[in-house]
Scaffold this active site. Structure first.
Site, PDB file in Angstrom:
ATOM      1  N   ARG A 158      12.051  -4.762   5.046  1.00 11.36           N
ATOM      2  CA  ARG A 158      11.714  -3.377   4.693  1.00 11.36           C
ATOM      3  C   ARG A 158      12.516  -2.358   5.502  1.00 11.36           C
ATOM      4  O   ARG A 158      12.760  -2.534   6.681  1.00 11.36           O
ATOM      5  CB  ARG A 158      10.229  -3.160   4.940  1.00 11.36           C
ATOM      6  CG  ARG A 158       9.814  -1.704   4.863  1.00 11.36           C
ATOM      7  CD  ARG A 158       8.351  -1.541   4.935  1.00 11.36           C
ATOM      8  NE  ARG A 158       7.754  -2.051   6.143  1.00 11.36           N
ATOM      9  CZ  ARG A 158       6.445  -2.073   6.362  1.00 11.36           C
ATOM     10  NH1 ARG A 158       5.629  -1.632   5.437  1.00 11.36           N
ATOM     11  NH2 ARG A 158       5.972  -2.526   7.487  1.00 11.36           N
TER      12      ARG A 158
ATOM     13  N   ARG B 106      -0.505  -8.702  13.417  1.00  9.59           N
ATOM     14  CA  ARG B 106      -1.027  -7.757  12.418  1.00  9.59           C
ATOM     15  C   ARG B 106      -1.844  -8.504  11.357  1.00  9.59           C
ATOM     16  O   ARG B 106      -2.876  -8.016  10.897  1.00  9.59           O
ATOM     17  CB  ARG B 106       0.122  -6.969  11.784  1.00  9.59           C
ATOM     18  CG  ARG B 106       0.688  -5.931  12.756  1.00  9.59           C
ATOM     19  CD  ARG B 106       2.072  -5.452  12.376  1.00  9.59           C
ATOM     20  NE  ARG B 106       2.133  -4.760  11.118  1.00  9.59           N
ATOM     21  CZ  ARG B 106       3.275  -4.434  10.502  1.00  9.59           C
ATOM     22  NH1 ARG B 106       4.439  -4.756  11.063  1.00  9.59           N
ATOM     23  NH2 ARG B 106       3.266  -3.785   9.370  1.00  9.59           N
TER      24      ARG B 106
ATOM     25  N   LYS C  26       0.836  -1.213   0.000  1.00 10.15           N
ATOM     26  CA  LYS C  26       0.000   0.000   0.000  1.00 10.15           C
ATOM     27  C   LYS C  26       0.867   1.258   0.000  1.00 10.15           C
ATOM     28  O   LYS C  26       0.675   2.168  -0.795  1.00 10.15           O
ATOM     29  CB  LYS C  26      -0.930   0.020   1.241  1.00 10.15           C
ATOM     30  CG  LYS C  26      -1.807  -1.205   1.389  1.00 10.15           C
ATOM     31  CD  LYS C  26      -2.686  -1.137   2.630  1.00 10.15           C
ATOM     32  CE  LYS C  26      -1.928  -1.156   3.950  1.00 10.15           C
ATOM     33  NZ  LYS C  26      -1.232  -2.414   4.250  1.00 10.15           N
TER      34      LYS C  26
ATOM     35  N   ARG D 188      11.060  -0.164  11.187  1.00  9.74           N
ATOM     36  CA  ARG D 188       9.960   0.058  12.126  1.00  9.74           C
ATOM     37  C   ARG D 188      10.001  -0.907  13.303  1.00  9.74           C
ATOM     38  O   ARG D 188      10.365  -2.075  13.133  1.00  9.74           O
ATOM     39  CB  ARG D 188       8.617  -0.100  11.392  1.00  9.74           C
ATOM     40  CG  ARG D 188       8.163   1.176  10.743  1.00  9.74           C
ATOM     41  CD  ARG D 188       7.016   1.007   9.801  1.00  9.74           C
ATOM     42  NE  ARG D 188       5.916   0.176  10.254  1.00  9.74           N
ATOM     43  CZ  ARG D 188       4.816  -0.037   9.541  1.00  9.74           C
ATOM     44  NH1 ARG D 188       4.685   0.540   8.356  1.00  9.74           N
ATOM     45  NH2 ARG D 188       3.854  -0.796   9.986  1.00  9.74           N
TER      46      ARG D 188
ATOM     47  N   ARG E 144      -9.980   0.431   8.485  1.00 10.09           N
ATOM     48  CA  ARG E 144      -9.490  -0.912   8.812  1.00 10.09           C
ATOM     49  C   ARG E 144     -10.530  -1.742   9.551  1.00 10.09           C
ATOM     50  O   ARG E 144     -10.265  -2.891   9.872  1.00 10.09           O
ATOM     51  CB  ARG E 144      -8.286  -0.755   9.734  1.00 10.09           C
ATOM     52  CG  ARG E 144      -6.963  -1.100   9.106  1.00 10.09           C
ATOM     53  CD  ARG E 144      -5.919  -0.701  10.122  1.00 10.09           C
ATOM     54  NE  ARG E 144      -4.720  -1.427   9.979  1.00 10.09           N
ATOM     55  CZ  ARG E 144      -3.639  -0.970   9.383  1.00 10.09           C
ATOM     56  NH1 ARG E 144      -3.646   0.214   8.812  1.00 10.09           N
ATOM     57  NH2 ARG E 144      -2.548  -1.688   9.337  1.00 10.09           N
TER      58      ARG E 144
HETATM   59  P1  AP5 Z   1       4.858  -1.572   1.865  1.00  9.90           P
HETATM   60  O1  AP5 Z   1       4.454  -0.791   0.650  1.00  9.90           O
HETATM   61  O2  AP5 Z   1       5.661  -0.886   2.890  1.00  9.90           O
HETATM   62  O3  AP5 Z   1       3.580  -2.281   2.495  1.00  9.90           O
HETATM   63  P2  AP5 Z   1       2.324  -1.671   3.244  1.00  9.90           P
HETATM   64  O4  AP5 Z   1       1.116  -2.354   2.671  1.00  9.90           O
HETATM   65  O5  AP5 Z   1       2.346  -0.184   3.210  1.00  9.90           O
HETATM   66  O6  AP5 Z   1       2.617  -2.257   4.675  1.00  9.90           O
HETATM   67  P3  AP5 Z   1       2.514  -1.651   6.143  1.00  9.90           P
HETATM   68  O7  AP5 Z   1       3.302  -2.602   7.002  1.00  9.90           O
HETATM   69  O8  AP5 Z   1       2.882  -0.226   6.181  1.00  9.90           O
HETATM   70  O9  AP5 Z   1       1.008  -1.861   6.428  1.00  9.90           O
HETATM   71  P4  AP5 Z   1       0.352  -1.943   7.765  1.00  9.90           P
HETATM   72  O10 AP5 Z   1      -1.041  -1.860   7.303  1.00  9.90           O
HETATM   73  O11 AP5 Z   1       0.690  -3.106   8.610  1.00  9.90           O
HETATM   74  O12 AP5 Z   1       0.982  -0.730   8.578  1.00  9.90           O
HETATM   75  P5  AP5 Z   1       0.409   0.694   8.984  1.00  9.90           P
HETATM   76  O13 AP5 Z   1       1.546   1.637   9.055  1.00  9.90           O
HETATM   77  O14 AP5 Z   1      -0.778   1.056   8.182  1.00  9.90           O
HETATM   78  O15 AP5 Z   1       5.630  -2.873   1.340  1.00  9.90           O
HETATM   79  C1  AP5 Z   1       6.293  -3.738   2.247  1.00  9.90           C
HETATM   80  C2  AP5 Z   1       7.657  -4.139   1.663  1.00  9.90           C
HETATM   81  O16 AP5 Z   1       7.440  -4.969   0.505  1.00  9.90           O
HETATM   82  C3  AP5 Z   1       8.502  -2.946   1.210  1.00  9.90           C
HETATM   83  O17 AP5 Z   1       9.843  -3.165   1.564  1.00  9.90           O
HETATM   84  C4  AP5 Z   1       8.347  -2.921  -0.322  1.00  9.90           C
HETATM   85  O18 AP5 Z   1       9.526  -2.474  -0.963  1.00  9.90           O
HETATM   86  C5  AP5 Z   1       8.057  -4.373  -0.642  1.00  9.90           C
HETATM   87  N1  AP5 Z   1       7.101  -4.491  -1.734  1.00  9.90           N
HETATM   88  C6  AP5 Z   1       5.983  -3.725  -1.932  1.00  9.90           C
HETATM   89  N2  AP5 Z   1       5.338  -4.129  -3.038  1.00  9.90           N
HETATM   90  C7  AP5 Z   1       6.054  -5.190  -3.530  1.00  9.90           C
HETATM   91  C8  AP5 Z   1       5.900  -6.041  -4.684  1.00  9.90           C
HETATM   92  N3  AP5 Z   1       4.864  -5.891  -5.524  1.00  9.90           N
HETATM   93  N4  AP5 Z   1       6.820  -7.016  -4.869  1.00  9.90           N
HETATM   94  C9  AP5 Z   1       7.868  -7.163  -4.015  1.00  9.90           C
HETATM   95  N5  AP5 Z   1       8.081  -6.372  -2.935  1.00  9.90           N
HETATM   96  C10 AP5 Z   1       7.178  -5.398  -2.696  1.00  9.90           C
HETATM   97  O19 AP5 Z   1      -0.139   0.400  10.473  1.00  9.90           O
HETATM   98  C11 AP5 Z   1       0.740   0.134  11.534  1.00  9.90           C
HETATM   99  C12 AP5 Z   1      -0.067   0.050  12.830  1.00  9.90           C
HETATM  100  O20 AP5 Z   1      -0.717   1.306  13.077  1.00  9.90           O
HETATM  101  C13 AP5 Z   1      -1.198  -0.981  12.840  1.00  9.90           C
HETATM  102  O21 AP5 Z   1      -0.730  -2.274  13.175  1.00  9.90           O
HETATM  103  C14 AP5 Z   1      -2.130  -0.374  13.899  1.00  9.90           C
HETATM  104  O22 AP5 Z   1      -1.658  -0.635  15.208  1.00  9.90           O
HETATM  105  C15 AP5 Z   1      -2.012   1.120  13.643  1.00  9.90           C
HETATM  106  N6  AP5 Z   1      -3.029   1.634  12.698  1.00  9.90           N
HETATM  107  C16 AP5 Z   1      -2.778   2.218  11.492  1.00  9.90           C
HETATM  108  N7  AP5 Z   1      -3.928   2.552  10.884  1.00  9.90           N
HETATM  109  C17 AP5 Z   1      -4.927   2.161  11.704  1.00  9.90           C
HETATM  110  C18 AP5 Z   1      -6.345   2.207  11.614  1.00  9.90           C
HETATM  111  N8  AP5 Z   1      -6.972   2.724  10.525  1.00  9.90           N
HETATM  112  N9  AP5 Z   1      -7.071   1.721  12.660  1.00  9.90           N
HETATM  113  C19 AP5 Z   1      -6.483   1.215  13.758  1.00  9.90           C
HETATM  114  N10 AP5 Z   1      -5.133   1.128  13.901  1.00  9.90           N
HETATM  115  C20 AP5 Z   1      -4.361   1.592  12.875  1.00  9.90           C
END
Ligand code: AP5
Length: 218
Positions: free
Chosen positions: A130, A175, A16, A164, A91
């Site tokens: 990552r 997660r 994402k 992270r 989410r």
């Molecule tokens: P990347 O693009 O970084 O993946 P992402 O989907 O953005 O993953 P996140 O870990 O950021 O998602 P998340 O939803 O767990 O975290 P968030 O910060 O939202 O890609 C990952 C890796 O793969 C990278 O190294 C990239 O280079 C590689 N890659 C990407 N695409 C690829 C491909 N096609 N092929 C190969 N490699 C690839 O949330 C963190 C925490 O915050 C949550 O756990 C929760 O506690 C809290 N939180 C956030 N939002 C909410 C909400 N709305 N409600 C409640 N709690 C929330």
């Protein structure tokens, strides 16, 4: 493409953030990542950050009230008028229902909801490999997306990178459980509104971007 409003859905590590950054750089859509906003609050030690820290480190979701409040306020800023990408929000079904209500109140609609599908088996490798530039936040991966010059950010030339706190194998399990139990029910929710598009998120990063642009008519 200008002015589009979309949601990027998908599991942790689904790509994402990677795709949202590309759409932001190419089309000027603003990336609105609740994860980034919460990490900033944790780093600043705000009341929201203090409340969120332990939950995030354990891979659990922060309360609906907190994240809906953050997005409600953020959508009032001027820069979102050129379009935005919600990354990591909503989410839960409650968050989606409250998003619908607040978009309605602000006179905004959604153009698309895009789900990046990646099986759990690939997620641990993606997340543990990552890292991001400590200065500009550009994302990289040990195997899949390295800087052109090793140890130097392509974007800003910085040589300092960070990982992270929740990017470890134990937390990833929590997660993924949260994703399957609380976020996956949003796909039928948005499919029912005729907004859902699915992309195979296991395809190479550039191919996923091309598919996204096709869906968005860019
Ligand atoms: P990347 O693009 O970084 O993946 P992402 O989907 O953005 O993953 P996140 O870990 O950021 O998602 P998340 O939803 O767990 O975290 P968030 O910060 O939202 O890609 C990952 C890796 O793969 C990278 O190294 C990239 O280079 C590689 N890659 C990407 N695409 C690829 C491909 N096609 N092929 C190969 N490699 C690839 O949330 C963190 C925490 O915050 C949550 O756990 C929760 O506690 C809290 N939180 C956030 N939002 C909410 C909400 N709305 N409600 C409640 N709690 C929330």
């Amino acid at each position: 493409m200008k002015g589009k409003r979309l949601i990027l859905m998908g599991p942790p590590g689904g790509g994402k953030g990677t795709q949202a950054q590309r759409l932001q750089e190419t089309f000027g859509l603003v990336q609105l990542s609740t994860g980034d906003m919460l990490r900033a609050a944790v780093a600043a030690g705000t009341p929201v950050g203090k409340q969120a820290k332990a939950l995030m480190e354990n891979g659990q979701l922060v309360s609906d009230d907190v994240v809906v409040g953050i997005i409600d306020e953020r959508l009032d800023a001027d820069d979102v008028k050129n379009g935005f990408i919600l990354d990591g929000f909503p989410r839960t079904v409650v968050q989606a229902e409250r998003l619908d209500a607040l978009l309605h109140r602000k006179g905004m609609g959604l153009d698309a909801v895009i789900e990046l599908q990646v099986p759990d088996a690939l997620i641990v490798e993606r997340i543990t490999g990552r890292y991001t530039c400590a200065n500009c936040g550009k994302g990289y991966h040990d195997s899949f997306s390295k800087p052109l010059v090793e140890g130097v950010c392509d974007n800003c030339g910085c040589t300092d990178f960070k990982r992270r706190a929740d990017d470890n194998a134990d937390t990833v399990g929590h997660r993924l459980t949260a994703y399957h139990e609380q976020t996956a029910p949003l796909m039928p929710y948005y499919d029912g509104q005729g907004l859902l598009h699915v992309i195979d998120g296991t395809l190479p990063i550039d191919v996923v971007t091309t598919e996204l642009k096709r869906i968005l008519g860019a």
